[in-house]
Scaffold this motif. Structure first.
Motif, PDB file in Angstrom:
ATOM      1  N   ASN A  35       0.831  -1.199   0.000  1.00 50.35           N
ATOM      2  CA  ASN A  35       0.000   0.000   0.000  1.00 50.35           C
ATOM      3  C   ASN A  35       0.869   1.255   0.000  1.00 50.35           C
ATOM      4  O   ASN A  35       0.592   2.219  -0.719  1.00 50.35           O
ATOM      5  CB  ASN A  35      -0.918  -0.012   1.223  1.00 50.35           C
ATOM      6  N   ALA A  36       1.933   1.251   0.793  1.00 51.26           N
ATOM      7  CA  ALA A  36       2.829   2.417   0.840  1.00 51.26           C
ATOM      8  C   ALA A  36       3.515   2.630  -0.504  1.00 51.26           C
ATOM      9  O   ALA A  36       3.627   3.769  -0.970  1.00 51.26           O
ATOM     10  CB  ALA A  36       3.863   2.225   1.945  1.00 51.26           C
ATOM     11  N   GLU A  37       3.960   1.559  -1.131  1.00 56.75           N
ATOM     12  CA  GLU A  37       4.603   1.705  -2.445  1.00 56.75           C
ATOM     13  C   GLU A  37       3.623   2.235  -3.482  1.00 56.75           C
ATOM     14  O   GLU A  37       3.979   3.067  -4.317  1.00 56.75           O
ATOM     15  CB  GLU A  37       5.184   0.371  -2.889  1.00 56.75           C
ATOM     16  N   ARG A  38       2.369   1.774  -3.436  1.00 52.64           N
ATOM     17  CA  ARG A  38       1.358   2.266  -4.375  1.00 52.64           C
ATOM     18  C   ARG A  38       1.102   3.752  -4.156  1.00 52.64           C
ATOM     19  O   ARG A  38       0.964   4.522  -5.107  1.00 52.64           O
ATOM     20  CB  ARG A  38       0.067   1.467  -4.202  1.00 52.64           C
ATOM     21  N   LEU A  39       1.063   4.176  -2.884  1.00 50.71           N
ATOM     22  CA  LEU A  39       0.864   5.594  -2.597  1.00 50.71           C
ATOM     23  C   LEU A  39       2.041   6.432  -3.083  1.00 50.71           C
ATOM     24  O   LEU A  39       1.845   7.552  -3.599  1.00 50.71           O
ATOM     25  CB  LEU A  39       0.667   5.800  -1.102  1.00 50.71           C
ATOM     26  N   VAL A  40       3.251   5.924  -2.943  1.00 44.68           N
ATOM     27  CA  VAL A  40       4.420   6.661  -3.433  1.00 44.68           C
ATOM     28  C   VAL A  40       4.350   6.817  -4.943  1.00 44.68           C
ATOM     29  O   VAL A  40       4.630   7.898  -5.486  1.00 44.68           O
ATOM     30  CB  VAL A  40       5.721   5.947  -2.997  1.00 44.68           C
ATOM     31  N   ARG A  41       3.968   5.741  -5.640  1.00 41.08           N
ATOM     32  CA  ARG A  41       3.838   5.843  -7.101  1.00 41.08           C
ATOM     33  C   ARG A  41       2.750   6.839  -7.484  1.00 41.08           C
ATOM     34  O   ARG A  41       2.910   7.627  -8.419  1.00 41.08           O
ATOM     35  CB  ARG A  41       3.536   4.466  -7.697  1.00 41.08           C
ATOM     36  N   HIS A  49       4.021  10.373  -6.947  1.00 39.71           N
ATOM     37  CA  HIS A  49       4.973  10.739  -8.006  1.00 39.71           C
ATOM     38  C   HIS A  49       4.239  11.082  -9.297  1.00 39.71           C
ATOM     39  O   HIS A  49       4.557  12.074  -9.962  1.00 39.71           O
ATOM     40  CB  HIS A  49       5.960   9.600  -8.233  1.00 39.71           C
ATOM     41  N   ARG A  50       3.228  10.261  -9.646  1.00 42.51           N
ATOM     42  CA  ARG A  50       2.456  10.515 -10.872  1.00 42.51           C
ATOM     43  C   ARG A  50       1.705  11.843 -10.760  1.00 42.51           C
ATOM     44  O   ARG A  50       1.679  12.638 -11.710  1.00 42.51           O
ATOM     45  CB  ARG A  50       1.468   9.368 -11.094  1.00 42.51           C
ATOM     46  N   THR A  51       1.112  12.115  -9.613  1.00 41.09           N
ATOM     47  CA  THR A  51       0.380  13.367  -9.419  1.00 41.09           C
ATOM     48  C   THR A  51       1.315  14.565  -9.476  1.00 41.09           C
ATOM     49  O   THR A  51       0.978  15.601 -10.060  1.00 41.09           O
ATOM     50  CB  THR A  51      -0.348  13.340  -8.067  1.00 41.09           C
ATOM     51  N   ARG A  52       2.501  14.431  -8.880  1.00 40.67           N
ATOM     52  CA  ARG A  52       3.472  15.521  -8.911  1.00 40.67           C
ATOM     53  C   ARG A  52       3.891  15.820 -10.350  1.00 40.67           C
ATOM     54  O   ARG A  52       4.026  16.982 -10.748  1.00 40.67           O
ATOM     55  CB  ARG A  52       4.685  15.147  -8.055  1.00 40.67           C
ATOM     56  N   THR A  53       4.090  14.774 -11.160  1.00 42.52           N
ATOM     57  CA  THR A  53       4.444  14.970 -12.568  1.00 42.52           C
ATOM     58  C   THR A  53       3.306  15.672 -13.312  1.00 42.52           C
ATOM     59  O   THR A  53       3.555  16.591 -14.107  1.00 42.52           O
ATOM     60  CB  THR A  53       4.748  13.612 -13.223  1.00 42.52           C
ATOM     61  N   ASP A  54       2.067  15.245 -13.051  1.00 40.43           N
ATOM     62  CA  ASP A  54       0.917  15.891 -13.701  1.00 40.43           C
ATOM     63  C   ASP A  54       0.810  17.363 -13.304  1.00 40.43           C
ATOM     64  O   ASP A  54       0.517  18.221 -14.150  1.00 40.43           O
ATOM     65  CB  ASP A  54      -0.376  15.160 -13.343  1.00 40.43           C
ATOM     66  N   VAL A  55       1.041  17.672 -12.034  1.00 36.09           N
ATOM     67  CA  VAL A  55       0.964  19.061 -11.579  1.00 36.09           C
ATOM     68  C   VAL A  55       2.049  19.904 -12.256  1.00 36.09           C
ATOM     69  O   VAL A  55       1.796  21.045 -12.666  1.00 36.09           O
ATOM     70  CB  VAL A  55       1.081  19.128 -10.035  1.00 36.09           C
ATOM     71  N   ASP A  56       3.242  19.347 -12.386  1.00 41.07           N
ATOM     72  CA  ASP A  56       4.311  20.089 -13.069  1.00 41.07           C
ATOM     73  C   ASP A  56       3.956  20.360 -14.527  1.00 41.07           C
ATOM     74  O   ASP A  56       4.207  21.457 -15.039  1.00 41.07           O
ATOM     75  CB  ASP A  56       5.632  19.316 -12.987  1.00 41.07           C
ATOM     76  N   GLU A  57       3.364  19.381 -15.204  1.00 44.91           N
ATOM     77  CA  GLU A  57       2.945  19.585 -16.599  1.00 44.91           C
ATOM     78  C   GLU A  57       1.857  20.648 -16.699  1.00 44.91           C
ATOM     79  O   GLU A  57       1.891  21.513 -17.592  1.00 44.91           O
ATOM     80  CB  GLU A  57       2.458  18.271 -17.198  1.00 44.91           C
TER      81      GLU A  57
END
Length: 129
Positions: A68-74, A77-85
């Protein structure tokens, strides 16, 4: 003076309760036949089945929480990339809007509609009372 008349008695050992047979251990032994696997004289897994199951439950819980923790980290990371875009896209749109609202850009766009900039300055009207 009276002498101490108490008799010294040895400490009484607490009697150990006889453990009642564990129903779960008996059932698992009947179903899986651990006594055939470990022999009737070595019944360590049967006697400690409660501890074994508790440790197994803790391990399963640990593995589940780790996944669960690894899924949340992924996901983070995906959300942070989307926000940067999206931030880069908003900056680009803001720059385009600032450039297109300049008078020189507006005059180029309205030239197609045959509208021209005024060459003479505006006149001031004075009203006398």
């Amino acid at each position: 003076m009276a002498l101490n008349t108490f008799k010294h008695q040895p400490p009484v050992k607490p009697t150990r309760r006889k453990r009642r047979p564990n129903r779960l251990a008996i059932w698992i032994n009947e179903v899986m036949g651990f006594d055939r696997l470990f022999g009737s004289d070595n019944s360590w897994p049967i006697r400690n089945i409660n501890r074994i199951l508790w440790v197994t439950l803790l391990l399963v819980l640990y593995i589940g929480l780790n996944h669960n923790a690894e899924r949340l980290v992924r996901r983070i990371h995906r959300t942070r990339t989307d926000v940067d875009e999206l931030r880069a896209q908003a900056t680009t749109l803001e720059a385009d809007l600032a450039r297109s609202s300049k008078q020189s850009e507006l005059s180029k766009r309205v030239l197609a509609d045959s509208l021209l900039d005024s060459q003479s300055p505006p006149t001031k009207l004075i009203v006398s009372e």
